[in-house]
Motif scaffolding. Structure first.
Motif, PDB file in Angstrom:
ATOM      1  N   LEU A 183       0.842  -1.200   0.000  1.00 57.51           N
ATOM      2  CA  LEU A 183       0.000   0.000   0.000  1.00 57.51           C
ATOM      3  C   LEU A 183       0.873   1.245   0.000  1.00 57.51           C
ATOM      4  N   ARG A 184       0.376   2.302  -0.635  1.00 54.30           N
ATOM      5  CA  ARG A 184       1.009   3.631  -0.542  1.00 54.30           C
ATOM      6  C   ARG A 184      -0.003   4.548   0.111  1.00 54.30           C
ATOM      7  N   TRP A 185       0.437   5.198   1.163  1.00 52.24           N
ATOM      8  CA  TRP A 185      -0.419   6.084   1.950  1.00 52.24           C
ATOM      9  C   TRP A 185      -0.374   7.501   1.394  1.00 52.24           C
ATOM     10  N   PRO A 186      -1.259   8.363   1.862  1.00 53.61           N
ATOM     11  CA  PRO A 186      -1.293   9.754   1.353  1.00 53.61           C
ATOM     12  C   PRO A 186       0.017  10.526   1.520  1.00 53.61           C
ATOM     13  N   ASP A 187       0.849  10.152   2.484  1.00 52.57           N
ATOM     14  CA  ASP A 187       2.139  10.839   2.660  1.00 52.57           C
ATOM     15  C   ASP A 187       3.254  10.199   1.829  1.00 52.57           C
ATOM     16  N   ALA A 188       2.899   9.278   0.937  1.00 49.13           N
ATOM     17  CA  ALA A 188       3.809   8.568   0.035  1.00 49.13           C
ATOM     18  C   ALA A 188       4.592   7.446   0.717  1.00 49.13           C
ATOM     19  N   SER A 189       4.370   7.214   2.004  1.00 54.03           N
ATOM     20  CA  SER A 189       5.008   6.069   2.654  1.00 54.03           C
ATOM     21  C   SER A 189       4.342   4.784   2.152  1.00 54.03           C
TER      22      SER A 189
ATOM     23  N   TYR B  81      -8.014   4.146  -3.693  1.00 55.64           N
ATOM     24  CA  TYR B  81      -9.294   4.070  -3.003  1.00 55.64           C
ATOM     25  C   TYR B  81      -9.398   5.172  -1.946  1.00 55.64           C
ATOM     26  N   PRO B  82     -10.554   5.829  -1.845  1.00 55.95           N
ATOM     27  CA  PRO B  82     -10.762   6.762  -0.727  1.00 55.95           C
ATOM     28  C   PRO B  82     -10.656   5.989   0.584  1.00 55.95           C
ATOM     29  N   LEU B  83     -10.145   6.621   1.618  1.00 53.62           N
ATOM     30  CA  LEU B  83      -9.925   5.934   2.894  1.00 53.62           C
ATOM     31  C   LEU B  83     -11.152   5.171   3.399  1.00 53.62           C
ATOM     32  N   PRO B  84     -12.345   5.787   3.444  1.00 48.03           N
ATOM     33  CA  PRO B  84     -13.490   5.040   3.981  1.00 48.03           C
ATOM     34  C   PRO B  84     -13.820   3.785   3.169  1.00 48.03           C
TER      35      PRO B  84
ATOM     36  N   PHE C  95      -4.724   9.652   8.711  1.00 45.72           N
ATOM     37  CA  PHE C  95      -5.078  10.486   7.561  1.00 45.72           C
ATOM     38  C   PHE C  95      -6.569  10.822   7.507  1.00 45.72           C
ATOM     39  N   SER C  96      -7.316  10.444   8.512  1.00 45.37           N
ATOM     40  CA  SER C  96      -8.773  10.601   8.468  1.00 45.37           C
ATOM     41  C   SER C  96      -9.235  12.058   8.468  1.00 45.37           C
ATOM     42  N   ALA C  97      -8.405  12.978   8.900  1.00 38.45           N
ATOM     43  CA  ALA C  97      -8.783  14.395   8.897  1.00 38.45           C
ATOM     44  C   ALA C  97      -8.661  15.024   7.510  1.00 38.45           C
ATOM     45  N   THR C  98      -8.117  14.295   6.563  1.00 39.14           N
ATOM     46  CA  THR C  98      -7.967  14.783   5.200  1.00 39.14           C
ATOM     47  C   THR C  98      -9.017  14.104   4.327  1.00 39.14           C
TER      48      THR C  98
END
Length: 96
Positions: A8-14, A35-38, A80-83
């Motif tokens: 997986l690649r997360w929103p911060d590119a990690s 995919y959107p987080l939810p 990342f849920s606040a974004t």
């Protein structure tokens, strides 16, 4: 029972390489997709539940590693849920 990994690649590119005790993850996600987080976490919870039930049917108990993996992924999702526009990319599938 065939196990697999998925990256997986997360929103911060990690990136995180994750484990599933079943190939069912391939029924829920496609490499190269975002995919959107939810949506991602809902699908992952369902897929992990199915994987755990397959393990339970074969061995008489759920896969603690899959449950631990889900918990770790849920913690990442919370980061990342606040974004609202945050997405998770499924990069690849591989052997466990």
């Amino acid at each position: 029972m065939p196990a697999m990994t998925y990256t997986l690649r997360w929103p911060d590119a990690s990136q995180t390489t994750c484990y599933s005790p079943s190939l069912v993850i391939q029924d829920y996600f496609a490499p190269g997709s975002s995919y959107p987080l939810p949506e991602f976490i809902d699908k992952l919870r369902e897929a992990t539940g199915i994987a755990n039930e397959r393990v339970r049917a074969k061995f008489g108990f759920a896969c603690s590693r899959a449950s631990d993996q889900l918990g770790a992924i849920e913690a990442e999702v919370r980061r990342f849920s606040a974004t609202p526009e945050a997405r998770v990319d499924v990069l690849s599938f591989g052997p466990a």
